[in-house]
Every structure is written in C-alpha cells, then in structure tokens.
Design an enzyme around this catalytic site. Sequence first.
Site, mmCIF file in Angstrom:
data_model
loop_
_atom_site.group_PDB
_atom_site.id
_atom_site.type_symbol
_atom_site.label_atom_id
_atom_site.label_comp_id
_atom_site.label_asym_id
_atom_site.label_seq_id
_atom_site.Cartn_x
_atom_site.Cartn_y
_atom_site.Cartn_z
ATOM 1 N N ALA A 286 -20.808 123.471 60.306
ATOM 2 C CA ALA A 286 -22.080 122.933 60.018
ATOM 3 C C ALA A 286 -22.929 122.389 61.482
ATOM 4 C CB ALA A 286 -21.903 121.415 59.328
ATOM 5 N N GLU B 145 -25.589 128.717 65.684
ATOM 6 C CA GLU B 145 -25.236 129.899 66.234
ATOM 7 C C GLU B 145 -26.361 130.881 65.888
ATOM 8 O OE1 GLU B 145 -24.664 129.789 61.661
ATOM 9 O OE2 GLU B 145 -24.001 128.743 63.433
ATOM 10 N N ASP C 195 -55.920 143.569 90.184
ATOM 11 C CA ASP C 195 -56.679 144.668 91.165
ATOM 12 C C ASP C 195 -58.087 145.081 90.506
ATOM 13 O OD1 ASP C 195 -56.722 146.739 93.124
ATOM 14 O OD2 ASP C 195 -56.208 148.229 91.424
ATOM 15 N N ASP D 31 -50.582 149.457 91.118
ATOM 16 C CA ASP D 31 -50.255 150.816 90.730
ATOM 17 C C ASP D 31 -49.787 151.583 91.680
ATOM 18 O OD1 ASP D 31 -52.564 150.826 92.357
ATOM 19 O OD2 ASP D 31 -54.028 151.611 91.003
ATOM 20 N N ASP E 254 -47.313 148.527 96.173
ATOM 21 C CA ASP E 254 -47.407 147.217 95.298
ATOM 22 C C ASP E 254 -46.097 146.830 94.689
ATOM 23 O OD1 ASP E 254 -50.091 147.217 95.454
ATOM 24 O OD2 ASP E 254 -50.653 148.577 93.978
ATOM 25 N N ASP F 223 -30.631 131.667 58.165
ATOM 26 C CA ASP F 223 -30.713 132.907 59.166
ATOM 27 C C ASP F 223 -31.852 133.594 58.970
ATOM 28 O OD1 ASP F 223 -28.625 132.252 60.650
ATOM 29 O OD2 ASP F 223 -27.094 133.703 59.946
#
Length: 838
Positions: free
Chosen positions: A263, A267, A309, A578, A582, A676
């Site tokens: 309980a 998890e 840029d 790019d 860089d 879950d």
Amino acid sequence: MQAGLSAGEASARLAADGPNTLPGSGAKPMSRIVLDILREPMFAMLLAAGGIYLLLGDPGEALFLLVAVVAVSALAVVQERRTQRALEALRDLSAPRALVVRGGVQVRIPSRDVVRGDLLVLREGDRIAADGVLVDGQLACDESLLTGESVPREKLPAGVERSAAPAGEEAGADILACTLVARGTGLALVSSTGPRTRVGRIGASMAAAPVHLSPLQAASRRTVRAFAAGGLALAVLLFLLAWQWDGRGLLESLLLGIAFAMAILPEEIPLVLTVFLAMGAWRLSRRRVLTRSLTAIEALGGITVLAVDKTGTLTQNRMEVRELRSAAGDRFVQRRGAVLDDGFHALAEFAQLATPEDPFDPMERAIRAFVGAHLAGTEHVHPGREVARRYALSARLFAMTQAFVLQGDEHLLAAKGAPEAIADLCHLPAERLARIRADVEEMASRGLRVIAVARGRWSGPAWPDGQHAFDYEFLGLVGLMDPPRPEVPAAIAACRGAGVRVVMMTGDHPATARAVARDIGLADAQVLHGAEIDALDDAELCRRMETVDLCARLVPEQKLRLVRALQARGAKVGMTGDGVNDGPALGAADVGIAMGGRGTDVAREAADIVLLDDSFASIVEAIRQGREIDDKLRAALRFIFAVHVPIVALALGPILLHWPVILMPAQIVLFELLIDPLCAILFDADPPAPDLMARGPGGAAMFSGTLVAGGWLQGGGLAAVALAAAALASRLGWTAQEVRTCAFAVLVVGVYLLALHQRRPAARGAGANPWAPHFALGIAAVLGLLLAVAPLRAVAGFAAPTWPMAAVAAAGGAATFLWLRLFSLLWRLHAARDRARV
C-alpha cells in the site's frame, strides 16, 4: 556530377549487406522486459502473499493473486511496449541522415540505407555515414573518435598533389565512418558499411549516448527509495503490532505486513515519468520538433530566455542578392529583367571566387545564384577552379580569402567579409572609410545584410600566416536580404506573454539586425557588439546581458560566453545553433536547439532538441508542450501521493482499532490495476489548461513539499471518509465482508474522484478528457462483476451488495466530493495569502 547507383541497385545491395548500422543497443527484447518486471518489489510481495494463502489452506485466494500477478505484469508490459514504441519512433527520426547521389540526383536518406558504391556528398559539419574513398573535393576530417588525435586530417582524392597537407603529415583519400568533416566539401565512394567499417570492426557502438539521470529522474528515484525504506520499516512494525498487540496469527500478521508494504510503495512514479516523457517527446515529433534526450522535456517548460539565431530561425533562410555598390559609388538594384552593367562584373566575379564551390551558407548560395543568373557564359565565371589556399573567417578578423593559381607561384586572391574587416585589409584612407561606413549604414538600415569584396595578388614560395600580409583592392559592397518568417512576430508576442525573454544573436551588422528586430517585434532591443563582448570581463558581461536583447557581429565562439552569462544571472537558457562551432554553446545551454534542415550533424548531436522545420514558432510550441507535460506530471504525482494515504489508512486502521481486516493483498492488487492506468493514460490524455502559457516559466520543484503535502491532505480526507464508512457499517452490525465491501466501494469511487480533481481549476473547462468516461464505465463494470459474480466475490472477500451498502457508498462518494471542493477553496485562499505577503 557522377550518376551514382540506381534505386534498384541500392535496394539489392541493402538487402545483400544489411542496414548500415553499428552494433549497439536496440529495442529492449520482450524477455528483458519480463525479467525486469519479475524483479519489481510488488511482484515479489504478490508471490509471497500467494504462498502464505496456500499455507493457510486458501487456494482460491492464492489463485486470485496468481491471476493478479499475470494481470499486473501484462499491464506493465503493455505500458513498457507503448513507451518503447514511442522511443523507437523517435530513434528512427533522430537517426543520422546522409546526402547521396542516386540516379544523378542528390537525395537525403537515413544513414542506415547507405550501401556499398553510394556516392556520399560531404560538407562541413557532416558526420560521415560509412567508410569510403574521396573521389572529388578537399576535406579535413576530425578522426579523434578513432585515433585520439585532436588535429583534423587532410583528405584529398587519390592521385592529387599532396602539397596542401600540413608539413610532416601525408594527406590521405580514405574517409571513415563516424568521423566528422571539420571543413571543406567533397564526394566520396562508399567502400564498406555497418559492422564492416573500421569503427564496426573494433566493436565501437555509436548508438544513442547513455542516458544520464536528470534532476527529475534522480529526485523520483530518491523519493521511491525513501518510501520503500520507510514502508518496509513500518510494515515490520505493523506485523509486530498485529501479531503481538492485536493477537492475530503469525501468517495473518505477515499478510497484513505485506499488504501494508504494497500500500505504501509508490512504484507508479518511475512508470509515470517514463511514459509521460516518452509520449511527450512523441507528440513533439509530430509537431516537427525532435527530442534527442527525454531529460530535455522537463527543462523545456522552465526556459526563461531564448537565445535565437537570426538566419533561418527568425528569417526564411532564403537569401537573395538585392543590391550591389561598386567602389566608385555606383548602385545596382536587383529587379526582374535588370541587366548587370560592366562596372559591377568584377565585384560579382570576386564575390563568387571568395565563395566555396558547393556552399552550405545561404548567403554564399545566394551569391552563386546571382552570378549564375547575370554572368553565365562569360569569362567572369570559373566553374571547377581549384582553391590553392583558404584563409577562414575568425573571431579576430571577420573576413575570408580564397587563393587561386595564376601561373608559377603567382596567385589571385578573392576576399569577402564584414565591410569593416575588408576595408581594414585594404588599408583605405579615412575619407574613403567614412564613405563606405555611410553606405553600409544606409543599406543595413533597410534590412540588408552587407558584405564587402576585395581582390589581390600574391607571389611567393611560402604562404603568410594571416590575411593582413596581402595587398587588396576594395571592389564594393553586396547587399542581401533574408526576410523574416511571417509567423515570427506572433511567436515573439507569445513568448513575452509566457514570460520568456527572446535574445537575438547574429553575425550581421547591427543596423541590419535592428531592422529585422523591428520587423519581428523587438523594436526597443538594446544591442551588444561582438567586439564589445571581447572587451568585457565575465562580471560586466553578466550585468549587460540583463538588458541586452540583440547581439550583433557575433562569431560562434562568443555564444558560449553569452549562454554562461545569462545562466550566471539565474536564467534557464534555450539556445539555437546550426554550425560546427555552435556545439559547445548548445551543450552548455539548459536546452540546446539545433536546426534540422540547415544545421550540421555536429550541432544536431550537441543539442537536446532538433527543429525539423527550422521554425521559431516550433520552439514556442516546444515550450508549450514542455509546460503541458510539467503540468500533467504534477497532477499525476499529486494523485499518487494522495491515493496511497487512504490505502495505508485502511491497511493500518483496523490493526490499531481492533477491527476486522479491510484491505488484504488481493484488494490492494485491484487498486494497483486501477491506479496504474489512471496515472499513465488518464492524465496523459488530459487536455492542456487554457492558461498554460500565461503562468510564467518553471515553478516549484516537482517533488516539492507543497506538492506532497497537497496530495497527502487530499488523500487524508478520503481516508477519513473511508474509515468513517467502515465505522458506520460496523456500528450497524454488518459482517466483516459487508464492512470490507462498503469501505472498498467508497475507496474506489473516491480514487476516481481524486483523479478527476487533480486538474487545475483553469483546466477543467479546457475540454473533455476522452478517457474519463471510459475509465468510469470500466471501473463500474469491474466493481459490478466483483460484487455480482459469486465466485469472484468469494475470492475477493466481499459480500453480496445491498441497498444500505449502496447508500453508504454513495454517501461516501458525496462526502469525498465535498471534501475535495472544500480543499480546493482552502488551498486557493492559502495561496492567495502567500502571494499577498510577497
């Protein structure tokens, strides 16, 4: 250009040799998934509980737990496979791509599809896809991955004179897979692929880099371990209390201890994190934003500064030559049908000579297109002319020169670059410099990117170290235009509304940058020049970057200093890039963003995010998605912390109060089958809140005390309601099975209400969650089967439902709803008081 392989030949060789992939970590096999599940503590607890039921002579309960083990395991496998499919799809998208010649046409294909005999087109910044031999061009390759040498090795086609190689080092023609093109362009014939390459033979793995734990993942692991340790200690204490204080049997007390440990163990947290991040990354990919690292997802929502840029991100990356100004002051404006006068021929010719044959930069492509349109077929065009020497642009000199052999040791020089740099190389008088500066300012004020062009000659057996040793003649100015993308102004406004500051970075002249800034909504931007950056120490640069929104005349190496300066003031920086240079700045940024269309492989591999369409609007969408994922994660975690409180209370309360047992392992497993999917599916499908971008970036830590306390308080209310329902049922004289059934029904209804309640008040009107009604129907159906089917009811330890039990359960659901509404009101009042104090 050579024709290369046909499509049929390439397909046949791919089928014969296999894909061009290296040994590495592929998809996790099903056996590994199942083995990982078997190692989970919850699985071990279920098996232990089943064994105890067998010892107690209750095979029906043991069989139920065995079926539950299969169900829980199947659910875990489904979630793992769902996540893995998303990751596999992302891996396919992020796989390196290669430019090859097929049937005489250049096509970009996944690197895995490169085959023997393919012609690879290589450019600066590319990662080479396979081993081969250079057949055309000239390259310098970074082979440090294989050799450990940091100096790039020169590559020349077989049979070409090796004079271009550095002294003491012979240039070769072989190119190797997984190495980088540091400079130059070329065409290579592929000789081997995949495991037959040099790197494949030595067993190197170039699969995805190992994933390091992000702060969020590390915090989740610490939280789960802390709860597991505390839960184990409390489970042992509960076992002793049940056995010694409450007088229960040894095996029954062991079952209670196991039930309590099940309980309290959260998890679900690792499952939720993995599923949310993977599915978030997949949704981003559908918006043309590729996430190379799942850990970057959590950082997206916290970005406070975007260092962007200009070229290709804020602008369309479609440079065109719009204007020429000769050294004599004459002006040519590009219009439909305009004819280039003789007075501009030398300027256009040497602008092209100073440009690589197959350029990568859009500006250089525009120059070649302009010259091809106006001077094709004249003596001013020199296709295939070999470059004898190249001087690259640098931080100290914003200019480049290419030299060509005339005869003997006499060479022709062509230079282009920033007007101030070219003017400096030409050693012009002050009056001439002033006139050029005025022309540049006037052109730049109209949004033109301005470069200057010069020519010269050099004779001598040895080349000088730098361009200042040459004598140049100033030929004139070239003005190019790259218009802003139409979606950028709205995206800039969205960033400001979201609390994200935009800093434009460019190598352009400040006046050009200001013109573009005005067009995109950065009209009042303060400007910092690259030369000023070099003159400032780190402390002063940090101070200046508090107000600067536009950095002009930058070289890539300066971007790293700017990123660190912004971070030093507490900013979370997202940076675009790019180029090859860089890489360090992209790696240093909190979120590195590379251009997928025009970016180099180096930039893409250093970045966390790759924009497949190079659009600034995609960055804004990525931030929106990051905040949405952050919001959903917080809701799911609040639910997890809340839902475990009533389960723990119903496992612990009967022991302390000497009641009959309410929750045993079987009932807790039923809750796991409910919790879950609620965590992994319901919250993931929740629509985003309308005020998502208006809240501002970031927030409290994910596992903050506020979040945990809020979850516990909500769950505490449900625990009180469930215990009150059990107490009422006991006072009415109901049997232990009837008390358990009533409490279980209240708990199921309350858990669903808890899940729905986690959405922010502003988000509850954002649209229906498509999974919510399905979950409601599914929960009702499962609960109905458990209570209506006698064998299932007996195994679960429930009693046949009655109208009084239904009434108590309904009252419990109503009480839970009222508590959650009251909690929301009190929580908002508390938050408002805190804001008022600030």
